[in-house]
Design an enzyme around this catalytic site. Structure first.
Site, PDB file in Angstrom:
ATOM      1  N   LYS A  22     -31.001 -10.961   2.369  1.00 35.82           N
ATOM      2  CA  LYS A  22     -30.599 -11.403   1.025  1.00 35.82           C
ATOM      3  C   LYS A  22     -30.035 -10.235   0.222  1.00 35.82           C
ATOM      4  O   LYS A  22     -28.983 -10.351  -0.401  1.00 35.82           O
ATOM      5  CB  LYS A  22     -31.810 -12.002   0.312  1.00 35.82           C
ATOM      6  CG  LYS A  22     -31.600 -12.229  -1.165  1.00 35.82           C
ATOM      7  CD  LYS A  22     -32.809 -12.858  -1.833  1.00 35.82           C
ATOM      8  CE  LYS A  22     -33.829 -11.878  -2.338  1.00 35.82           C
ATOM      9  NZ  LYS A  22     -33.409 -11.071  -3.505  1.00 35.82           N
ATOM     10  N   ASN A  23     -30.750  -9.101   0.244  1.00 40.33           N
ATOM     11  CA  ASN A  23     -30.350  -7.992  -0.620  1.00 40.33           C
ATOM     12  C   ASN A  23     -29.126  -7.231  -0.125  1.00 40.33           C
ATOM     13  O   ASN A  23     -28.626  -6.343  -0.815  1.00 40.33           O
ATOM     14  CB  ASN A  23     -31.519  -7.022  -0.831  1.00 40.33           C
ATOM     15  CG  ASN A  23     -32.554  -7.611  -1.777  1.00 40.33           C
ATOM     16  OD1 ASN A  23     -32.358  -8.688  -2.339  1.00 40.33           O
ATOM     17  ND2 ASN A  23     -33.660  -6.901  -1.959  1.00 40.33           N
ATOM     18  N   ASP A 308     -41.022  -4.242  -2.149  1.00 44.60           N
ATOM     19  CA  ASP A 308     -40.925  -5.656  -1.766  1.00 44.60           C
ATOM     20  C   ASP A 308     -41.903  -6.041  -0.651  1.00 44.60           C
ATOM     21  O   ASP A 308     -41.979  -7.216  -0.279  1.00 44.60           O
ATOM     22  CB  ASP A 308     -39.484  -6.001  -1.342  1.00 44.60           C
ATOM     23  CG  ASP A 308     -38.542  -6.063  -2.543  1.00 44.60           C
ATOM     24  OD1 ASP A 308     -39.017  -6.023  -3.687  1.00 44.60           O
ATOM     25  OD2 ASP A 308     -37.311  -6.155  -2.321  1.00 44.60           O
ATOM     26  N   ARG A 400     -36.223 -18.565  -2.923  1.00 44.87           N
ATOM     27  CA  ARG A 400     -35.182 -17.604  -3.296  1.00 44.87           C
ATOM     28  C   ARG A 400     -35.025 -16.534  -2.217  1.00 44.87           C
ATOM     29  O   ARG A 400     -33.967 -15.909  -2.137  1.00 44.87           O
ATOM     30  CB  ARG A 400     -35.545 -16.901  -4.617  1.00 44.87           C
ATOM     31  CG  ARG A 400     -35.398 -17.772  -5.834  1.00 44.87           C
ATOM     32  CD  ARG A 400     -35.586 -16.952  -7.090  1.00 44.87           C
ATOM     33  NE  ARG A 400     -34.911 -15.674  -6.927  1.00 44.87           N
ATOM     34  CZ  ARG A 400     -35.359 -14.506  -7.379  1.00 44.87           C
ATOM     35  NH1 ARG A 400     -36.493 -14.443  -8.029  1.00 44.87           N
ATOM     36  NH2 ARG A 400     -34.680 -13.395  -7.194  1.00 44.87           N
TER      37      ARG A 400
HETATM   38  C1  UD1 Z   1     -33.445  -4.038  -5.814  1.00 44.97           C
HETATM   39  C2  UD1 Z   1     -33.797  -5.205  -4.950  1.00 44.97           C
HETATM   40  C3  UD1 Z   1     -35.262  -5.612  -5.168  1.00 44.97           C
HETATM   41  C4  UD1 Z   1     -36.176  -4.413  -4.957  1.00 44.97           C
HETATM   42  C5  UD1 Z   1     -35.707  -3.218  -5.780  1.00 44.97           C
HETATM   43  C6  UD1 Z   1     -36.471  -1.942  -5.490  1.00 44.97           C
HETATM   44  C7  UD1 Z   1     -31.677  -6.366  -4.760  1.00 44.97           C
HETATM   45  C8  UD1 Z   1     -30.862  -7.549  -5.114  1.00 44.97           C
HETATM   46  N1  UD1 Z   1     -32.912  -6.310  -5.285  1.00 44.97           N
HETATM   47  O1  UD1 Z   1     -33.596  -4.445  -7.177  1.00 44.97           O
HETATM   48  O2  UD1 Z   1     -35.583  -6.643  -4.228  1.00 44.97           O
HETATM   49  O3  UD1 Z   1     -37.492  -4.754  -5.362  1.00 44.97           O
HETATM   50  O4  UD1 Z   1     -34.314  -2.945  -5.518  1.00 44.97           O
HETATM   51  O5  UD1 Z   1     -36.405  -1.630  -4.150  1.00 44.97           O
HETATM   52  O6  UD1 Z   1     -31.261  -5.514  -3.989  1.00 44.97           O
HETATM   53  N2  UD1 Z   1     -33.865   0.987 -13.438  1.00 44.97           N
HETATM   54  C9  UD1 Z   1     -33.517   1.593 -14.615  1.00 44.97           C
HETATM   55  N3  UD1 Z   1     -32.239   1.419 -15.097  1.00 44.97           N
HETATM   56  C10 UD1 Z   1     -31.303   0.695 -14.410  1.00 44.97           C
HETATM   57  C11 UD1 Z   1     -31.661   0.089 -13.198  1.00 44.97           C
HETATM   58  C12 UD1 Z   1     -32.954   0.264 -12.741  1.00 44.97           C
HETATM   59  O7  UD1 Z   1     -34.327   2.249 -15.260  1.00 44.97           O
HETATM   60  O8  UD1 Z   1     -30.165   0.579 -14.885  1.00 44.97           O
HETATM   61  C13 UD1 Z   1     -35.258   1.140 -12.913  1.00 44.97           C
HETATM   62  C14 UD1 Z   1     -35.991  -0.189 -12.759  1.00 44.97           C
HETATM   63  O9  UD1 Z   1     -36.597  -0.596 -13.947  1.00 44.97           O
HETATM   64  C15 UD1 Z   1     -37.007   0.146 -11.673  1.00 44.97           C
HETATM   65  C16 UD1 Z   1     -36.248   1.166 -10.797  1.00 44.97           C
HETATM   66  O10 UD1 Z   1     -35.169   1.631 -11.587  1.00 44.97           O
HETATM   67  O11 UD1 Z   1     -38.125   0.767 -12.212  1.00 44.97           O
HETATM   68  C17 UD1 Z   1     -35.722   0.618  -9.510  1.00 44.97           C
HETATM   69  O12 UD1 Z   1     -35.014  -0.578  -9.758  1.00 44.97           O
HETATM   70  P1  UD1 Z   1     -33.717  -0.976  -8.919  1.00 44.97           P
HETATM   71  O13 UD1 Z   1     -33.656  -0.183  -7.667  1.00 44.97           O
HETATM   72  O14 UD1 Z   1     -32.525  -0.942  -9.825  1.00 44.97           O
HETATM   73  O15 UD1 Z   1     -34.037  -2.480  -8.571  1.00 44.97           O
HETATM   74  P2  UD1 Z   1     -32.958  -3.598  -8.351  1.00 44.97           P
HETATM   75  O16 UD1 Z   1     -31.709  -2.956  -7.849  1.00 44.97           O
HETATM   76  O17 UD1 Z   1     -32.905  -4.481  -9.544  1.00 44.97           O
END
Ligand code: UD1
Length: 421
Positions: A22-23, A308, A400
């Site tokens: 999915k990711n 995850d 999902r």
């Molecule tokens: C992706 C995965 C999700 C997984 C996560 C962490 C997808 C679609 N989803 O989510 O399944 O749990 O990686 O491995 O690939 N953060 C910030 N600012 C930002 C973006 C993120 O501070 O602009 C922080 C978040 O709050 C969190 C950390 O960075 O604490 C990691 O999040 P992130 O890697 O961005 O998660 P996703 O990409 O949303």
């Protein structure tokens, strides 16, 4: 709302096929927007999140063509509106992935700002700052991120991620693929899904190097072409079925997967007492009827233990011999499953970002509620070993991320059925 009823106690035994990730599928679908011709993406998992992404494309005027094997052909040249509306973004945060490609390819985009979600505040500031570094003008207005590329298009930039972000890295990498000049992304996410996306961009004629390390270099190209690409296997689905076999003392062979993308998880399973054998595209786990031993773990960005898989290992510890500490460092508030598992007799204490889990010989079936995707997987795993019936409500969260979960578990001998509601 559909529910799942699981009667615990069956020792799992059998073989199943792992679906596409999915990711990886979500960013790859978003990246099709960069192409200057039709693109075909195969091995897509049959999941709600994928349908949501396809629906989003439909809203933008692109009509994806789906064949019987669930390969999707997308021709981004037919795009009519550059807006990702709130009704869709609020159901799936990963919709933010269309932001970078749209600004890069079409010069502008409006994407609804995803709100908070069940596992913490999850901001998108890095996505915005990365695009700004490439010269985009961005305003947040009326709940929408409104982005515009500068005259002549986005410019390559050096960007340092102060937090490792998976979709943040992916968004900026996609935008950089069509920007003018070179971009260097530092402290980039190293997740295998980032590598799969880079391979896809390169299959369209892009120039991305270093994906899988913390420094990714992208030389922007004038245009990207048609391509035909197959999405990588899902490492989280793989890990979840391995834990399912482990908690029941059983055996499972997962096929069409890749043992090299979940080494941290396999290490913890060995520590829990599992006998593991791997081949190029399969993994077999056998507990030989034994109860697992509790493990300590700490989630962190790849290649460390994935957040995850945290909830699934709390289930494993909940019925293991001994006590294990699980530390969550990626997301705040990602222990919602613990409170549902208490209803099944689990002994878990949460202090800040640590869950101390003391294994009990058996859990007891109870009505429980799924709160987010991986939390719901942990409830399914707990139910597989609980005495009696567990009724899991709100399983749309499971749908999902897990393709045909009840069919796959039934093939392994689990007593599970879906009741439409
Ligand atoms: C992706 C995965 C999700 C997984 C996560 C962490 C997808 C679609 N989803 O989510 O399944 O749990 O990686 O491995 O690939 N953060 C910030 N600012 C930002 C973006 C993120 O501070 O602009 C922080 C978040 O709050 C969190 C950390 O960075 O604490 C990691 O999040 P992130 O890697 O961005 O998660 P996703 O990409 O949303």
């Amino acid at each position: 709302m559909d529910k799942l009823i699981i009667t615990g106690g069956a020792r799992l035994d059998g073989e199943i096929r792992i679906s596409g990730a999915k990711n990886a599928a979500l960013p790859i679908l978003a990246a099709t927007l960069l192409a200057d011709g039709p693109v075909t993406v195969g091995n897509l998992p049959h999941l709600h999140d994928i349908t949501t992404m396809i629906e989003l494309f439909g809203r933008m005027g692109i009509e994806p063509v789906i064949d019987e094997k669930l390969a999707v052909e997308i021709d981004p040249r037919t795009i009519k509106t550059l807006v990702a509306p709130y009704e869709l973004v609020k159901t799936m945060r990963a919709s933010i992935l269309v932001l970078g490609p749209m600004v890069a390819r079409f010069g502008e985009a409006e994407v609804a700002l995803p709100g908070g979600c069940a596992i913490g505040s999850r901001p998108v500031d890095l996505h915005i700052r990365g695009l700004e570094a490439m010269g985009a003008k961005i305003e947040v207005e009326g709940g929408y991120i409104k982005a515009k590329a500068p005259e002549g298009g986005l410019r390559g930039a050096h960007f340092f991620f102060d937090t490792v972000s998976v979709t943040g890295t992916e968004n900026i990498m996609m935008a950089a693929a069509l920007a003018k000049g070179r971009s260097v992304l530092q402290n980039a996410a190293r997740e295998p899904e980032v590598v799969d996306l880079a391979n896809f961009i390169n299959a369209m004629g892009g120039k991305v190097q270093g994906a899988g390390t913390d420094t990714i270099t992208i030389d922007g190209v004038e245009r990207l072409d048609s391509a035909n690409y197959r999405v990588m296997p899902d490492r989280i689905e793989t890990g979840t079925y391995l834990v399912a076999a482990a908690v029941t003392g059983g055996r499972v062979k997962v096929k069409d997967t890749d043992p090299t993308i979940l080494e941290a998880v396999l290490e913890k399973l060995k520590e829990a007492g599992a006998d593991l054998t791997t081949g190029e595209d399969w993994i077999e786990l056998d507990m030989h009827g034994k109860r697992p031993k509790a493990v300590n773990l700490r989630t962190a960005p790849y290649p460390a233990f994935p957040t995850d898989m945290q909830a699934q290992f709390i289930s494993l510890n909940a019925i293991a011999e001994g006590t294990g500490a699980v530390i969550e460092t990626i997301f705040e508030n990602r222990f919602m499953h613990v409170y549902e598992m208490h209803r099944m007799g689990a002994q878990i204490q949460v202090e800040g970002n640590t869950a101390i889990v003391t294994g009990v010989p058996t859990l007891k079936g109870a009505p429980v509620m799924a709160t987010d995707l991986r939390a719901s997987a942990s409830l399914v795993l707990s139910a597989l070993v609980a005495e009696g019936d567990t009724l899991i409500d709100r399983i749309y969260h499971i749908d999902r991320g897990y393709e045909c979960i009840e069919e796959k578990l039934q093939m392994l001998g689990a007593k599970i059925r879906r009741v439409p509601g």
